[in-house]
Design an enzyme around this catalytic site. Sequence first.
Site, PDB file in Angstrom:
ATOM      1  N   HIS A 126      65.069   2.448  -0.782  1.00 10.79           N
ATOM      2  CA  HIS A 126      64.931   3.720  -1.501  1.00 10.79           C
ATOM      3  C   HIS A 126      65.276   3.524  -2.989  1.00 10.79           C
ATOM      4  O   HIS A 126      64.511   3.947  -3.869  1.00 10.79           O
ATOM      5  CB  HIS A 126      65.832   4.781  -0.860  1.00 10.79           C
ATOM      6  CG  HIS A 126      65.968   6.037  -1.674  1.00 10.79           C
ATOM      7  ND1 HIS A 126      65.237   7.170  -1.425  1.00 10.79           N
ATOM      8  CD2 HIS A 126      66.732   6.315  -2.755  1.00 10.79           C
ATOM      9  CE1 HIS A 126      65.549   8.092  -2.326  1.00 10.79           C
ATOM     10  NE2 HIS A 126      66.469   7.600  -3.144  1.00 10.79           N
ATOM     11  N   GLU A 127      66.399   2.870  -3.250  1.00 12.05           N
ATOM     12  CA  GLU A 127      66.804   2.644  -4.644  1.00 12.05           C
ATOM     13  C   GLU A 127      65.768   1.788  -5.376  1.00 12.05           C
ATOM     14  O   GLU A 127      65.445   2.018  -6.538  1.00 12.05           O
ATOM     15  CB  GLU A 127      68.175   1.953  -4.707  1.00 12.05           C
ATOM     16  CG  GLU A 127      69.325   2.794  -4.184  1.00 12.05           C
ATOM     17  CD  GLU A 127      69.461   4.116  -4.921  1.00 12.05           C
ATOM     18  OE1 GLU A 127      69.259   4.137  -6.142  1.00 12.05           O
ATOM     19  OE2 GLU A 127      69.753   5.130  -4.253  1.00 12.05           O
ATOM     20  N   HIS A 142      62.848   3.683  -6.689  1.00 12.16           N
ATOM     21  CA  HIS A 142      63.027   4.318  -8.007  1.00 12.16           C
ATOM     22  C   HIS A 142      62.612   3.363  -9.131  1.00 12.16           C
ATOM     23  O   HIS A 142      62.044   3.770 -10.131  1.00 12.16           O
ATOM     24  CB  HIS A 142      64.480   4.729  -8.207  1.00 12.16           C
ATOM     25  CG  HIS A 142      64.856   5.976  -7.465  1.00 12.16           C
ATOM     26  ND1 HIS A 142      64.124   7.133  -7.520  1.00 12.16           N
ATOM     27  CD2 HIS A 142      65.900   6.243  -6.635  1.00 12.16           C
ATOM     28  CE1 HIS A 142      64.696   8.052  -6.769  1.00 12.16           C
ATOM     29  NE2 HIS A 142      65.775   7.535  -6.218  1.00 12.16           N
ATOM     30  N   ASP A 165      61.763   7.865  -1.071  1.00 10.27           N
ATOM     31  CA  ASP A 165      61.852   7.852   0.397  1.00 10.27           C
ATOM     32  C   ASP A 165      60.573   7.276   1.001  1.00 10.27           C
ATOM     33  O   ASP A 165      60.621   6.486   1.952  1.00 10.27           O
ATOM     34  CB  ASP A 165      62.061   9.279   0.934  1.00 10.27           C
ATOM     35  CG  ASP A 165      63.522   9.729   0.823  1.00 10.27           C
ATOM     36  OD1 ASP A 165      64.380   8.885   0.502  1.00 10.27           O
ATOM     37  OD2 ASP A 165      63.787  10.920   1.068  1.00 10.27           O
TER      38      ASP A 165
HETATM   39 ZN   LIG Z   1      67.181   8.376  -4.916  1.00 11.94          ZN
END
Ligand SMILES: [Zn+2]
Length: 430
Positions: A279-280, A283, A368
């Site tokens: 998830h990170e 980004h 996500d």
């Molecule tokens: Zn996040």
Amino acid sequence: MTASAFSLLFVAAVAATLAARLWLARRQIAHVTARRDRVPEAFAARIGAAAHAKAADYTVAKQRLGIVETLVDAALLVLFTVGGGVALLHAVTERIDVSSIWRDVLLLAGVAVVSGAVGLPFSWWQTFRIEERFGFNRTTLRLWLTDLVKGIAVGVVPGLPITLVALWLMLHAGALWWVWVWLAWMGFQVLLLVLFPTVIAPLFNKFSPMPDGAARQRIERLLARCDFAARGLFVVDGSKRSGHGNAYFTGFGRARRVVFFDTLLARLDVDEVEAVLAHELGHFKLRHVGKRVAWSAALSLALLALLAFLANQPWFYAGLGFADAAVPGAMVRPGVALALFMLVLPVFTFVLGPLAALYSRKHELEADAFAAQHASAAALTHALVKMYEDNASTLTPDPLHSAFYDSHPPAALRIARLASLAGAPQPQAA
Ligand SMILES: [Zn+2]
């Protein structure tokens, strides 16, 4: 605009913002309280009634403190501005026998010290009353005080030079000083990005290389799969202060690091750690970080242009407590312009908050989806449920409060999205 018209506009904006904040806080308290005793269906299998009630009580306790802080902040803002607080600091510093730039530094320091001192009891109460009561606090008073001193030092050491540079440019760089201040500010931001992971963060926490093992191998494979070069995987002793857990990237370019809270690693299994990191990583790969940096750079340029305009308007000073100090077409003093601007700005930008929150929630859903594609959607769901439970985050926020403030979508929405993605093909999942 006349000074009294601006005073009136400002006071009306303070009142409207205050009313909106209090209304949203009361909605949130009512919404969460009404749902305290029933775990939402989608979570019933994983979150117990006691944990759900605890999250509700924790949310309400934080909101109540927030209400008091909102009221105190509004009172302080009025005192500083139309109440004549900044004008008083101006008059006092005028009499000090130093150069005008240092007078401005002292004035800005005065505003910062008063605001900081007013905020301290709230920080203390949050840590030693609320966090303590819900079993999250691991900070001692000694550590809290040490953090405070270090925090001030970390604020002053880089803050003083950039303030001096900005004040100097405001006085000497001509009509386009705001462009030069912006360039200096951007350079300062880059410097902080470089210094944060290597110099600043280690002042507060211990960072150790992530130990070899199944989790580390999985993470390295994930990073390789996503073609992401990091300068090391670290574990930070977040448990020193609190039971809350997190994972993040820090630094940029070649100095990029991946940092896990020890509290998070202790709680999640290998699949879940991988999903959280994915998830990170999303980004970064989806350029959310770059987009945010670009937005904030553009916004600070626009705000500096606005400051340059306001700094030359007599009504700006006269409307904010400077009864007869303003000379048409000239800054009272750069430090005064800066202090007043930074104080009143949040009142007028409050309405932009929901837009920023919406933008952030869009990015969270995209990250996500990235995680679902490159790791496991089911594991991310499990990790999120554990994190909601461990952090006592409410599963039932008031929709309006959430739309206004929340940087992350409500739990139910995130998990429903992940459930729909879990059925989709996962080409790169291991
Ligand atoms: Zn996040």
